[in-house]
Every structure is written in C-alpha cells, then in structure tokens.
Design a protein around this motif. Structure first.
Motif, PDB file in Angstrom:
ATOM      1  N   PHE A 154       6.445 -23.074  -0.981  1.00 12.04           N
ATOM      2  CA  PHE A 154       5.163 -22.561  -0.502  1.00 12.04           C
ATOM      3  C   PHE A 154       4.000 -23.245  -1.199  1.00 12.04           C
ATOM      4  CE2 PHE A 154       5.885 -19.367  -3.952  1.00 12.04           C
ATOM      5  CZ  PHE A 154       4.656 -19.428  -4.608  1.00 12.04           C
ATOM      6  N   HIS A 194      -0.371 -22.429  -1.868  1.00  8.76           N
ATOM      7  CA  HIS A 194      -1.676 -21.820  -1.657  1.00  8.76           C
ATOM      8  C   HIS A 194      -2.631 -23.001  -1.492  1.00  8.76           C
ATOM      9  CE1 HIS A 194       0.397 -18.820  -4.382  1.00  8.76           C
ATOM     10  NE2 HIS A 194       0.075 -18.051  -3.355  1.00  8.76           N
ATOM     11  N   LEU A 226       8.871 -13.965   2.302  1.00  8.52           N
ATOM     12  CA  LEU A 226       7.487 -13.966   1.832  1.00  8.52           C
ATOM     13  C   LEU A 226       6.504 -13.519   2.909  1.00  8.52           C
ATOM     14  CD1 LEU A 226       7.322 -17.184  -0.386  1.00  8.52           C
ATOM     15  CD2 LEU A 226       7.881 -14.837  -1.027  1.00  8.52           C
ATOM     16  N   VAL A 230       3.952 -10.272   2.493  1.00 12.43           N
ATOM     17  CA  VAL A 230       2.490 -10.261   2.536  1.00 12.43           C
ATOM     18  C   VAL A 230       1.993  -9.042   3.296  1.00 12.43           C
ATOM     19  CG1 VAL A 230       0.468 -11.444   3.472  1.00 12.43           C
ATOM     20  CG2 VAL A 230       2.234 -12.762   2.290  1.00 12.43           C
ATOM     21  N   LEU A 260      -2.296 -20.812   3.759  1.00 15.03           N
ATOM     22  CA  LEU A 260      -1.020 -20.498   3.121  1.00 15.03           C
ATOM     23  C   LEU A 260       0.069 -21.222   3.897  1.00 15.03           C
ATOM     24  CD1 LEU A 260      -1.454 -16.644   2.687  1.00 15.03           C
ATOM     25  CD2 LEU A 260      -1.651 -18.370   0.883  1.00 15.03           C
ATOM     26  N   VAL A 280       4.418 -21.805   4.085  1.00 11.49           N
ATOM     27  CA  VAL A 280       5.753 -21.388   3.637  1.00 11.49           C
ATOM     28  C   VAL A 280       6.811 -22.153   4.429  1.00 11.49           C
ATOM     29  CG1 VAL A 280       7.421 -19.501   3.437  1.00 11.49           C
ATOM     30  CG2 VAL A 280       4.995 -19.044   3.113  1.00 11.49           C
ATOM     31  N   ASP A 329      10.572 -21.352   4.900  1.00 17.21           N
ATOM     32  CA  ASP A 329      11.457 -20.247   4.560  1.00 17.21           C
ATOM     33  C   ASP A 329      12.887 -20.725   4.308  1.00 17.21           C
ATOM     34  OD1 ASP A 329      12.756 -20.530   7.059  1.00 17.21           O
ATOM     35  OD2 ASP A 329      11.565 -18.943   7.989  1.00 17.21           O
ATOM     36  N   THR A 348      -1.475 -15.185  -3.873  1.00 18.62           N
ATOM     37  CA  THR A 348      -0.917 -14.311  -2.840  1.00 18.62           C
ATOM     38  C   THR A 348       0.599 -14.208  -2.919  1.00 18.62           C
ATOM     39  OG1 THR A 348      -2.750 -14.709  -1.303  1.00 18.62           O
ATOM     40  CG2 THR A 348      -0.651 -13.987  -0.347  1.00 18.62           C
ATOM     41  N   PHE A 349       1.294 -15.338  -2.890  1.00 25.22           N
ATOM     42  CA  PHE A 349       2.755 -15.288  -2.869  1.00 25.22           C
ATOM     43  C   PHE A 349       3.327 -14.868  -4.214  1.00 25.22           C
ATOM     44  CE2 PHE A 349       2.294 -18.489   0.698  1.00 25.22           C
ATOM     45  CZ  PHE A 349       2.576 -17.561   1.683  1.00 25.22           C
TER      46      PHE A 349
END
Length: 201
Positions: A80, A82, A109, A113, A143, A145, A147, A164-165
């Motif tokens: 991930f 930011h 994730l 959120v 953001l 990600v 996965d 955030t994550f």
C-alpha cells in the motif's frame, strides 16, 4: 538514497536492492516483516515513476514475496501507499519521499477503512501501479492498495487523514492506540528482520 529517510540510520540498512530501489524495514512496524520499498531517486509518490521503473518495481515486489514470505512463515502479503501530491500534505504521514509498504498480513484493508475509521472512499479497481496517475485526474492525494489476491485499488480524495492504513492495521491487531510510527517505533520487528538475515553492524 538521496534523503535521510529515517533519522536513526541504524534502522536504515537495506535488506534488498535493485537498480533503482532500496528495501528497508519500516520504522514503526506493527508486525514482523513490514518493509518499505523506496526509490533511490527522489519522487514524492509512486505515480511519478517512469514506465521502466514500474516494470522493475513489479519484479522487486515478486522477489520480496519469494524471499520474505517463507522467512516469516506467511503465504500472503499486501502492498500500500499513502500518496501525497504536494509536500507537507497530511496524507504523507510526515515523510515527503515516496515509499511503498510491503507487509505479510491477511487483513482486508479496504473493509477496515470503512469498519474501523467509518470512512467510505470511492475505490477504483486499476490494472497496476502504473495506472495511478491516469486515474487521478484531479491530482488529489490518494490511497493505493494491492490486496492479497493481487488486485490493485486506489481512492482519491482532497482530505486523506495521516497514517490511514496504519490505523486500520492497529485496529485489526487490537491495539488501535499504537498506530503512530513516530511514537511507536516497533524496533523489535525491525531487529527481527536483520537477525533473520544475519546482518552484522
């Protein structure tokens, strides 16, 4: 590397290197095996990379999975970012230098959120990291990600909170108050990476 990425250089020793990227254990690791992929040349975020660098980055991510997943007895990982688009943005978590998180975890994730932070972003499924720029038409903070299934997601917003994550992962671990990497250094997890690789000072 072109920047003092962390003030404590003792935790800045690369554990993996390619032509254009370094990999270091993450200061503030909440779990064992948390790594950062950092470009050797300055970029504010990964959407700024050139096409050949994206190809190299995919190889680096694949090689990390081959090397580190068995080491930490895991079979899945997430990646991930930011992604701040201006310096000193809250979304950048206090580090104005591109860095991609690689973590061996099973946590969802995106769901986290919504569940833990009560935020519903407009997530887009994209083909790969190289599509970040093309899908951020308003040049907002984002953001990103990848996965555990290898599916890439991104969300753009004018106001993305800091870390955030990290907050989501801390919630999954049952320790929501320890998310801040500046206050909780996670030194034991960093040292475990070096120990497994038999690094010497």
């Amino acid at each position: 590397m072109g920047c003092n990425f962390f003030e404590n250089k003792g935790y800045n020793k690369p554990v993996f290197e390619s032509e254009n990227f370094l990999v270091i254990p993450s200061l503030g690791s909440l779990v064992e095996g948390w790594l950062l992929i950092v470009p050797k040349k300055f970029h504010l975020n990964f959407s700024e990379l050139s096409e050949p660098h994206f190809n190299e980055l995919e190889v680096v991510i694949s090689q990390l999975s081959e090397l580190f997943l068995p080491m930490f007895k895991k079979d899945r990982f997430v990646v991930f970012e930011h992604g701040p688009t201006i310096e000193n943005s809250v979304a950048g978590c206090g580090v104005d230098y591109a860095h991609l998180h690689w973590i061996p975890i099973d946590f969802d994730l995106l769901s986290g959120v919504s569940v833990f932070l009560n935020v519903d972003y407009d997530w887009k499924t994209i083909f790969s990291l190289r599509d970040l720029s093309a899908n951020n038409l308003n040049n907002e903070d984002y953001l990103y990600v990848r996965d555990q299934k290898g599916v890439h997601h991104m969300a753009c917003h004018k106001r993305i909170p800091s870390q955030t994550f990290r907050k989501v992962i801390a919630h999954y671990l049952g320790t929501p108050d320890v998310f801040d990497w500046k206050l909780n250094l996670g030194v034991e997890h960093i040292e475990s990476v070096y120990a497994k690789l038999q690094f010497k000072d």
